[in-house]
Design a protein around this motif. Structure first.
Motif, short mmCIF file in Angstrom:
data_model
loop_
_atom_site.label_atom_id
_atom_site.label_comp_id
_atom_site.label_asym_id
_atom_site.label_seq_id
_atom_site.Cartn_x
_atom_site.Cartn_y
_atom_site.Cartn_z
N SER A 191 0.83 -1.21 0.00
CA SER A 191 0.00 0.00 0.00
C SER A 191 0.87 1.26 0.00
O SER A 191 2.05 1.21 0.36
CB SER A 191 -0.89 -0.01 1.26
N LEU A 202 3.06 4.39 0.33
CA LEU A 202 4.46 4.70 0.04
C LEU A 202 5.24 3.44 -0.33
O LEU A 202 6.11 3.47 -1.20
CB LEU A 202 5.11 5.39 1.25
N ASP A 226 4.44 -7.93 4.04
CA ASP A 226 3.23 -7.18 4.41
C ASP A 226 2.29 -8.13 5.14
O ASP A 226 2.35 -9.35 4.94
CB ASP A 226 2.56 -6.57 3.17
N TYR A 272 3.02 7.95 18.34
CA TYR A 272 3.48 7.96 16.95
C TYR A 272 4.79 8.74 16.84
O TYR A 272 5.74 8.29 16.20
CB TYR A 272 2.40 8.57 16.06
N MET A 296 1.35 12.82 2.90
CA MET A 296 1.40 12.12 1.63
C MET A 296 0.02 11.52 1.31
O MET A 296 -0.66 11.01 2.21
CB MET A 296 2.44 10.99 1.67
N THR A 339 -1.77 8.88 0.69
CA THR A 339 -1.84 7.41 0.72
C THR A 339 -3.11 7.00 1.45
O THR A 339 -3.74 7.83 2.12
CB THR A 339 -0.64 6.83 1.50
N1 LIG Z 1 1.03 8.91 4.48
C1 LIG Z 1 1.68 9.85 5.11
O1 LIG Z 1 1.35 11.05 5.01
C2 LIG Z 1 2.87 9.53 5.97
C3 LIG Z 1 3.55 10.61 6.56
C4 LIG Z 1 4.66 10.35 7.34
C5 LIG Z 1 5.08 9.05 7.54
N2 LIG Z 1 4.40 8.03 6.97
C6 LIG Z 1 4.90 6.66 7.23
O2 LIG Z 1 5.11 6.02 6.00
C7 LIG Z 1 4.91 4.61 6.14
C8 LIG Z 1 3.93 4.14 5.07
O3 LIG Z 1 2.71 4.82 5.26
P1 LIG Z 1 1.52 4.76 4.20
O4 LIG Z 1 0.86 6.07 4.26
O5 LIG Z 1 2.03 4.23 2.90
O6 LIG Z 1 0.60 3.68 4.94
P2 LIG Z 1 -0.44 2.59 4.38
O7 LIG Z 1 -1.36 2.32 5.51
O8 LIG Z 1 -0.99 2.99 3.06
O9 LIG Z 1 0.49 1.31 4.16
C9 LIG Z 1 1.12 0.66 5.23
C10 LIG Z 1 1.35 -0.80 4.85
O10 LIG Z 1 2.06 -1.41 5.94
C11 LIG Z 1 1.46 -2.67 6.21
N3 LIG Z 1 1.68 -3.01 7.62
C12 LIG Z 1 1.13 -2.41 8.71
N4 LIG Z 1 1.56 -3.01 9.83
C13 LIG Z 1 2.38 -4.02 9.45
C14 LIG Z 1 3.13 -5.00 10.15
N5 LIG Z 1 3.10 -5.10 11.50
N6 LIG Z 1 3.88 -5.88 9.44
C15 LIG Z 1 3.91 -5.82 8.08
N7 LIG Z 1 3.21 -4.92 7.36
C16 LIG Z 1 2.46 -4.02 8.04
C17 LIG Z 1 -0.01 -2.49 5.88
O11 LIG Z 1 -0.65 -3.73 5.62
C18 LIG Z 1 0.07 -1.60 4.64
O12 LIG Z 1 0.17 -2.35 3.44
C19 LIG Z 1 4.43 4.41 7.59
O13 LIG Z 1 5.53 4.04 8.39
C20 LIG Z 1 3.93 5.78 7.99
O14 LIG Z 1 4.01 5.99 9.38
C21 LIG Z 1 3.30 8.24 6.19
#
Ligand SMILES: NC(=O)c1ccc[n+]([C@@H]2O[C@H](COP(=O)([O-])OP(=O)(O)OC[C@H]3O[C@@H](n4cnc5c(N)ncnc54)[C@H](O)[C@@H]3O)[C@@H](O)[C@H]2O)c1
Length: 258
Positions: free
Chosen positions: A15, A17, A36, A164, A197, A199
């Motif tokens: 999913s 990023l 994942d 967080y 981002m 997502t």
């Molecule tokens: N989206 C944003 O704005 C943003 C901003 C800052 C940081 N982040 C960080 O970027 C990363 C990705 O975020 P995203 O927005 O793509 O999230 P998302 O929810 O779209 O994707 C996260 C993915 O991680 C997987 N996942 C969750 N827990 C898991 C585990 N214990 N083991 C294996 N897989 C697991 C989920 O199944 C999912 O496919 C995260 O670490 C998030 O904290 C995101």
């Protein structure tokens, strides 16, 4: 590092990023292995790339045995590992005290630290052990690169972000010592601190929360694109001189308390 022909592990590659990272690394010629917890989502990323160049294992990054089993599947599929990108993570919210001054259940704090921080370290340490077996590559004599995902919340946590922010601050904090530990092996370690981002994690928030977050972005005045994250991963992997650094990818946002 020349990405073409290398093997990349992307956690959370099902999913957001992580998926965009898989797609950008594959476009640069890497084979991609995903860890994942969401099998259907990971299978969709694999299908987008093609089963000959991508595969996944059902792994919980916070669980030692699960990650160990995932690495065994990675080695069976692709033999070695040069690039590791930790994108798996969860977004949690909860103030230290609720409206009635009850403390946040400790289990909620622990879960966030366990997935985001311990999960990233758990995968990074086993990735480094595998990379240590590589022949040194190219002019820089590199054996691998590890990229962890922090957040701007590591620096400017908002109301309700104790857990967080602590999890992401830990990722920023371990970047330099990890790079120092692995320097003699030619393994680089960097982190990316994304802002807002576009997502599923962000787009699942209520519209008014999303609008409030975007209003603090300076330029470009929009959410970041997952592809822009994937592009930065490709650059970090390619540029051998970037090491021990956390790079903000955030349109100059500085998060306000709410
Ligand atoms: N989206 C944003 O704005 C943003 C901003 C800052 C940081 N982040 C960080 O970027 C990363 C990705 O975020 P995203 O927005 O793509 O999230 P998302 O929810 O779209 O994707 C996260 C993915 O991680 C997987 N996942 C969750 N827990 C898991 C585990 N214990 N083991 C294996 N897989 C697991 C989920 O199944 C999912 O496919 C995260 O670490 C998030 O904290 C995101």
């Amino acid at each position: 590092m020349n990405i073409n022909g290398q093997v990349a592990l992307v956690t959370g590659g099902g999913s957001g990023l992580g998926r965009a990272t898989c797609e950008q690394l594959a476009a640069a010629g890497a084979k991609v292995f995903i860890f994942d917890m969401n099998a259907a989502a990971a299978a969709e990323t694999v299908a987008n790339i093609g089963a000959e160049r991508a595969a996944f294992a059902l792994v919980n990054v916070a669980d030692e045995a699960s990650v160990q089993a995932g690495f065994e599947q990675l080695v069976a599929a692709f033999g070695a590992l040069q690039i590791c990108v930790n994108c798996a993570g969860i977004a949690t919210a909860g103030k230290i005290l609720d409206r009635d001054s009850n403390p946040l259940p400790l289990s909620e704090f622990s879960k966030t630290i366990s997935v985001n921080l311990i999960g990233s370290f758990n995968v990074a340490r086993m990735a480094a052990a595998l990379m240590a077996k590589n022949e040194a590559m190219g002019e820089a004599l590199e054996r691998g690169i590890i990229i962890n995902t922090a957040s701007v919340a590591a620096f400017e946590g908002q109301l309700g972000q104790c857990a967080y922010s602590a999890s992401k601050g830990g990722i920023v904090g371990m970047t330099l010592p990890m790079a120092r530990d692995l320097a003699k092996l030619g393994i680089r370690v960097n982190a990316i601190a994304p802002g807002i981002m576009g997502t599923p994690m962000l787009l699942a928030m209520p519209k008014n929360v999303q609008e409030g977050l975007v209003s603090n972005i300076q330029f470009p005045k929009r959410m970041g694109l997952p592809k822009e994250y994937g592009d930065l991963v490709v650059h970090l992997a390619s540029n051998s001189y970037i090491n021990g650094e956390t790079i903000r990818l955030d349109g100059a946002i500085r998060m306000q308390p709410r």
